[in-house]
Design an enzyme around this catalytic site. Structure first.
Site, mmCIF file in Angstrom:
data_model
loop_
_atom_site.group_PDB
_atom_site.id
_atom_site.type_symbol
_atom_site.label_atom_id
_atom_site.label_comp_id
_atom_site.label_asym_id
_atom_site.label_seq_id
_atom_site.Cartn_x
_atom_site.Cartn_y
_atom_site.Cartn_z
ATOM 1 N N GLU A 44 47.378 43.943 4.038
ATOM 2 C CA GLU A 44 48.216 43.206 4.993
ATOM 3 C C GLU A 44 47.791 41.748 5.094
ATOM 4 O OE1 GLU A 44 48.284 45.524 8.638
ATOM 5 O OE2 GLU A 44 49.611 46.996 7.680
ATOM 6 N N GLU A 55 51.852 51.143 -3.079
ATOM 7 C CA GLU A 55 52.549 51.467 -4.327
ATOM 8 C C GLU A 55 52.609 50.256 -5.240
ATOM 9 O OE1 GLU A 55 53.448 52.030 -1.226
ATOM 10 O OE2 GLU A 55 54.914 53.644 -1.035
ATOM 11 N N CYS A 86 58.847 52.320 0.731
ATOM 12 C CA CYS A 86 59.850 51.416 1.298
ATOM 13 C C CYS A 86 60.829 50.973 0.206
ATOM 14 C CB CYS A 86 59.167 50.205 1.937
ATOM 15 S SG CYS A 86 58.618 48.969 0.750
ATOM 16 N N CYS A 89 59.471 48.766 -2.618
ATOM 17 C CA CYS A 89 58.659 49.524 -3.585
ATOM 18 C C CYS A 89 59.531 50.389 -4.483
ATOM 19 C CB CYS A 89 57.622 50.379 -2.865
ATOM 20 S SG CYS A 89 56.260 49.399 -2.186
HETATM 21 N N1 THU Z 1 53.270 50.586 3.544
HETATM 22 C C1 THU Z 1 52.835 51.007 2.315
HETATM 23 O O1 THU Z 1 51.762 50.652 1.858
HETATM 24 N N2 THU Z 1 53.659 51.830 1.617
HETATM 25 C C2 THU Z 1 54.851 52.309 2.066
HETATM 26 O O2 THU Z 1 55.518 53.028 1.346
HETATM 27 C C3 THU Z 1 55.322 51.943 3.396
HETATM 28 C C4 THU Z 1 54.544 50.925 4.124
HETATM 29 C C5 THU Z 1 52.380 49.736 4.337
HETATM 30 C C6 THU Z 1 52.833 48.318 4.525
HETATM 31 C C7 THU Z 1 52.130 47.947 5.814
HETATM 32 O O3 THU Z 1 50.824 47.529 5.520
HETATM 33 C C8 THU Z 1 52.044 49.258 6.583
HETATM 34 O O4 THU Z 1 52.253 50.273 5.634
HETATM 35 C C9 THU Z 1 53.051 49.380 7.718
HETATM 36 O O5 THU Z 1 54.335 49.132 7.280
#
Ligand code: THU
Length: 131
Positions: A44, A55, A86, A89
């Site tokens: 983040e 991913e 998401c 991704c």
């Molecule tokens: N996130 C992922 O790493 N993969 C996903 O498929 C969905 C969301 C992360 C992004 C962010 O750091 C946190 O989860 C909350 O959205």
């Protein structure tokens, strides 16, 4: 490499997650055509849009190492719900993986579900669309 073995690697990658803003920790493990496993986690940023998901971390690492022939990906997330990738991704993976690429998703509650990439991202925008 079994699905369970790949999930265990994704589980362990959650510890590497940098998620001070959401506290939602995600680990990923990508099985490549040569049998190697490339890992990832979400990273983040205080400028939230600069955050990268687990991913895409795994795919960017894999592509930059010259990997191809991707077979399957496991993701493991904190939080009880079973996560799914998401939209960004899904599009990102569609660039590098075939329709039958397997995405195994595991939540903290122990639940696990597997999808094909084409079921997660039907009618994805492909390079042919530019021709
Ligand atoms: N996130 C992922 O790493 N993969 C996903 O498929 C969905 C969301 C992360 C992004 C962010 O750091 C946190 O989860 C909350 O959205």
């Amino acid at each position: 490499m079994t699905d369970n073995e790949l999930i265990k690697i994704a589980d362990s990658m959650r510890e590497k997650s940098y998620a001070p803003y959401s506290n939602f920790r995600v680990g990923a493990a990508l099985l490549c055509g040569d049998g190697s496993v490339i890992t990832g986690c979400n990273v983040e940023n205080i400028s939230f849009g600069a955050t990268i998901c687990a991913e895409r971390t795994a795919f960017v690492k894999a592509i930059s190492e010259g990997k191809s022939g991707f077979i399957k990906l496991a993701i493991s997330a904190s939080g009880g719900e079973i996560p799914t990738p998401c939209g960004i991704c899904r599009q990102f993976m569609s660039e590098f993986a075939y329709d039958n690429f397997k995405v195994i998703c595991k939540g903290d509650g122990g639940g696990c579900k597997a999808y094909t990439l084409s079921s997660l991202m039907p009618h994805s925008f492909k390079a042919e669309g530019l021709k």
